[in-house]
Scaffold this motif. Structure first.
Motif, PDB file in Angstrom:
ATOM      1  N   ALA A 164      -1.466  25.350  96.967  1.00 54.70           N
ATOM      2  CA  ALA A 164      -1.715  24.741  95.667  1.00 54.70           C
ATOM      3  C   ALA A 164      -2.615  23.517  95.781  1.00 54.70           C
ATOM      4  O   ALA A 164      -2.619  22.819  96.807  1.00 54.70           O
ATOM      5  CB  ALA A 164      -0.389  24.350  95.014  1.00 54.70           C
ATOM      6  N   GLU A 165      -3.350  23.253  94.727  1.00 56.29           N
ATOM      7  CA  GLU A 165      -4.257  22.111  94.714  1.00 56.29           C
ATOM      8  C   GLU A 165      -3.496  20.818  94.972  1.00 56.29           C
ATOM      9  O   GLU A 165      -2.475  20.531  94.352  1.00 56.29           O
ATOM     10  CB  GLU A 165      -4.961  22.030  93.361  1.00 56.29           C
ATOM     11  CG  GLU A 165      -5.963  20.894  93.258  1.00 56.29           C
ATOM     12  CD  GLU A 165      -6.686  20.872  91.921  1.00 56.29           C
ATOM     13  OE1 GLU A 165      -7.510  19.966  91.723  1.00 56.29           O
ATOM     14  OE2 GLU A 165      -6.411  21.760  91.073  1.00 56.29           O
ATOM     15  N   GLY A 166      -3.984  20.061  95.942  1.00 54.55           N
ATOM     16  CA  GLY A 166      -3.349  18.807  96.296  1.00 54.55           C
ATOM     17  C   GLY A 166      -2.215  18.936  97.287  1.00 54.55           C
ATOM     18  O   GLY A 166      -1.687  17.927  97.764  1.00 54.55           O
ATOM     19  N   GLY A 201      -9.773  37.171 112.428  1.00 58.61           N
ATOM     20  CA  GLY A 201     -10.100  38.406 111.729  1.00 58.61           C
ATOM     21  C   GLY A 201      -9.831  38.213 110.248  1.00 58.61           C
ATOM     22  O   GLY A 201     -10.284  37.242 109.640  1.00 58.61           O
ATOM     23  N   ASP A 202      -9.059  39.103 109.675  1.00 60.81           N
ATOM     24  CA  ASP A 202      -8.694  38.988 108.257  1.00 60.81           C
ATOM     25  C   ASP A 202      -7.309  38.393 108.065  1.00 60.81           C
ATOM     26  O   ASP A 202      -6.786  38.385 106.939  1.00 60.81           O
ATOM     27  CB  ASP A 202      -8.740  40.372 107.596  1.00 60.81           C
ATOM     28  CG  ASP A 202     -10.142  40.942 107.542  1.00 60.81           C
ATOM     29  OD1 ASP A 202     -11.088  40.147 107.419  1.00 60.81           O
ATOM     30  OD2 ASP A 202     -10.287  42.173 107.635  1.00 60.81           O
ATOM     31  N   LEU A 209       1.392  31.723 116.270  1.00 61.98           N
ATOM     32  CA  LEU A 209       1.301  31.035 114.982  1.00 61.98           C
ATOM     33  C   LEU A 209       1.844  31.919 113.864  1.00 61.98           C
ATOM     34  O   LEU A 209       1.588  33.124 113.848  1.00 61.98           O
ATOM     35  CB  LEU A 209      -0.160  30.671 114.678  1.00 61.98           C
ATOM     36  CG  LEU A 209      -0.851  29.743 115.679  1.00 61.98           C
ATOM     37  CD1 LEU A 209      -2.330  29.626 115.350  1.00 61.98           C
ATOM     38  CD2 LEU A 209      -0.190  28.363 115.668  1.00 61.98           C
ATOM     39  N   PRO A 210       2.569  31.349 112.917  1.00 63.14           N
ATOM     40  CA  PRO A 210       3.083  32.150 111.808  1.00 63.14           C
ATOM     41  C   PRO A 210       1.945  32.769 110.993  1.00 63.14           C
ATOM     42  O   PRO A 210       0.911  32.134 110.778  1.00 63.14           O
ATOM     43  CB  PRO A 210       3.862  31.133 110.959  1.00 63.14           C
ATOM     44  CG  PRO A 210       4.124  29.981 111.876  1.00 63.14           C
ATOM     45  CD  PRO A 210       2.984  29.938 112.835  1.00 63.14           C
ATOM     46  N   VAL A 211       2.164  33.991 110.554  1.00 66.66           N
ATOM     47  CA  VAL A 211       1.214  34.662 109.679  1.00 66.66           C
ATOM     48  C   VAL A 211       1.544  34.303 108.231  1.00 66.66           C
ATOM     49  O   VAL A 211       2.710  34.301 107.828  1.00 66.66           O
ATOM     50  CB  VAL A 211       1.261  36.187 109.879  1.00 66.66           C
ATOM     51  CG1 VAL A 211       0.415  36.907 108.826  1.00 66.66           C
ATOM     52  CG2 VAL A 211       0.800  36.548 111.289  1.00 66.66           C
ATOM     53  N   VAL A 212       0.512  33.986 107.463  1.00 66.51           N
ATOM     54  CA  VAL A 212       0.690  33.648 106.046  1.00 66.51           C
ATOM     55  C   VAL A 212       0.580  34.931 105.238  1.00 66.51           C
ATOM     56  O   VAL A 212      -0.441  35.621 105.281  1.00 66.51           O
ATOM     57  CB  VAL A 212      -0.361  32.628 105.585  1.00 66.51           C
ATOM     58  CG1 VAL A 212      -0.175  32.308 104.103  1.00 66.51           C
ATOM     59  CG2 VAL A 212      -0.275  31.361 106.435  1.00 66.51           C
ATOM     60  N   ALA A 213       1.626  35.249 104.528  1.00 65.47           N
ATOM     61  CA  ALA A 213       1.649  36.488 103.746  1.00 65.47           C
ATOM     62  C   ALA A 213       0.911  36.327 102.428  1.00 65.47           C
ATOM     63  O   ALA A 213       0.729  35.213 101.925  1.00 65.47           O
ATOM     64  CB  ALA A 213       3.100  36.907 103.478  1.00 65.47           C
ATOM     65  N   GLY A 214       0.505  37.454 101.869  1.00 68.71           N
ATOM     66  CA  GLY A 214      -0.110  37.449 100.550  1.00 68.71           C
ATOM     67  C   GLY A 214      -1.552  36.988 100.576  1.00 68.71           C
ATOM     68  O   GLY A 214      -2.236  37.047 101.601  1.00 68.71           O
ATOM     69  N   ASN A 215      -1.985  36.478  99.444  1.00 71.92           N
ATOM     70  CA  ASN A 215      -3.375  36.061  99.282  1.00 71.92           C
ATOM     71  C   ASN A 215      -3.395  34.688  98.614  1.00 71.92           C
ATOM     72  O   ASN A 215      -3.741  34.556  97.438  1.00 71.92           O
ATOM     73  CB  ASN A 215      -4.126  37.091  98.422  1.00 71.92           C
ATOM     74  CG  ASN A 215      -5.605  36.811  98.344  1.00 71.92           C
ATOM     75  OD1 ASN A 215      -6.189  36.233  99.260  1.00 71.92           O
ATOM     76  ND2 ASN A 215      -6.227  37.201  97.234  1.00 71.92           N
TER      77      ASN A 215
END
Length: 281
Positions: A8-10, A19-20, A53-59
């Motif tokens: 989120a902003e801020g 990669g992706d 490193l933890p993978v960040v889910a979603g977009n």
């Protein structure tokens, strides 16, 4: 190495693209800023095993790829063909103006047309992120002070820029006029910043096509010049000018952005941005 800030902003968190896949760096560093941008700081990140490193889910939303930007320095008329379309002479020295840091937003955030504006324009530019303090550095040493590179859309309100008494900064600093990112590509992954193709589309129609090879002043020359005027600090961003094809220069008459338009832009190896235009209330 591609470094990002997401969320989120801020409240953006630091991350790394492999990669992706987006990996979270918040357990390693607080932000992509300050000492993290030094050669030692980047070497520490480069040594990490992505599998740890933890993978960040979603977009998630991507924020500006650099945190705590101290100043955004912009170079005007730095492509000879853009100077020609603007009807301006080739500058003898880099033309400098500032973009307020309050204008800086994420690479895919909406861009807001200011209230009453009719002359809002686009500019794809190579952004240079300073990694170590630079003062009176030579062109030969200049790139050693660079952390990496990114895309900047130097959105501009042309009437504010040229029609209101004052300097270009007025037309460059409106809220949301500085989309930056999507990621910071570190210096080692960009062998030659003067050999990068760049483009920008409006509503799917190609407007700008260019290459950093046609800059009047190279990245190294710009850093030499600016560091002779002021100290450049880690996290400072230099936006290095735009190739031809801006709305102001279109024939037979200028064409400017309207609410509902969509800008898409990119630079080879540095990713791409996408912004929708909305009208300020």
């Amino acid at each position: 190495m591609k470094l990002v800030r997401y969320g989120a902003e801020g409240a953006e968190k630091p991350g790394m693209m492999v990669g992706d896949t987006l990996h979270d760096l918040s357990g390693v560093v607080d932000d992509i800023a300050g000492d993290v941008l030094s050669d030692a700081g980047l070497a520490r990140l480069r040594a990490l095993a992505p599998s740890d490193l933890p993978v960040v889910a979603g977009n998630p939303r991507l924020g500006p790829c650099v945190g705590s930007i101290g100043k955004m320095l912009c170079i005007g008329l730095n492509y000879s063909d853009h100077a020609a379309e603007a009807g301006m002479p080739i500058p003898e020295h880099p033309i400098l103006f500032m973009k307020a840091t309050s204008a800086i937003v994420g690479p895919n955030d909406d861009v807001m047309i200011p209230r009453g504006s009719t002359n809002t324009d686009w500019e794809v530019e190579l952004g240079v992120v300073i990694g170590t303090r630079a003062k009176h550095v030579s062109a030969a040493q200049a790139l050693d002070h660079v952390a990496g590179y990114c895309i900047v859309n130097d959105v501009s309100e042309r009437h504010y820029q040229t029609g209101l008494t004052g300097q270009w900064t007025k037309g460059k600093s409106c809220d949301t006029f500085g989309p930056t990112g999507p990621w910071l590509v570190t210096r080692d992954a960009v062998p030659d910043p003067q050999a990068l193709d760049m483009w920008l589309d409006v509503n799917g129609e190609r407007r700008q096509t260019g290459s950093t090879a046609t800059m009047i002043f190279t990245v190294a020359q710009i850093i030499e010049h600016l560091s002779g005027l002021m100290t450049l600090h880690p996290g400072d961003v230099i936006s290095t000018g735009t190739p031809p094809g801006v709305g102001m220069g279109m024939k037979p008459h200028p064409v400017y952005l309207q609410a509902g338009d969509v800008m898409e832009l990119g630079i080879a190896g540095l990713g791409k941005q996408r912004q929708a235009l909305v009208q300020e209330d």
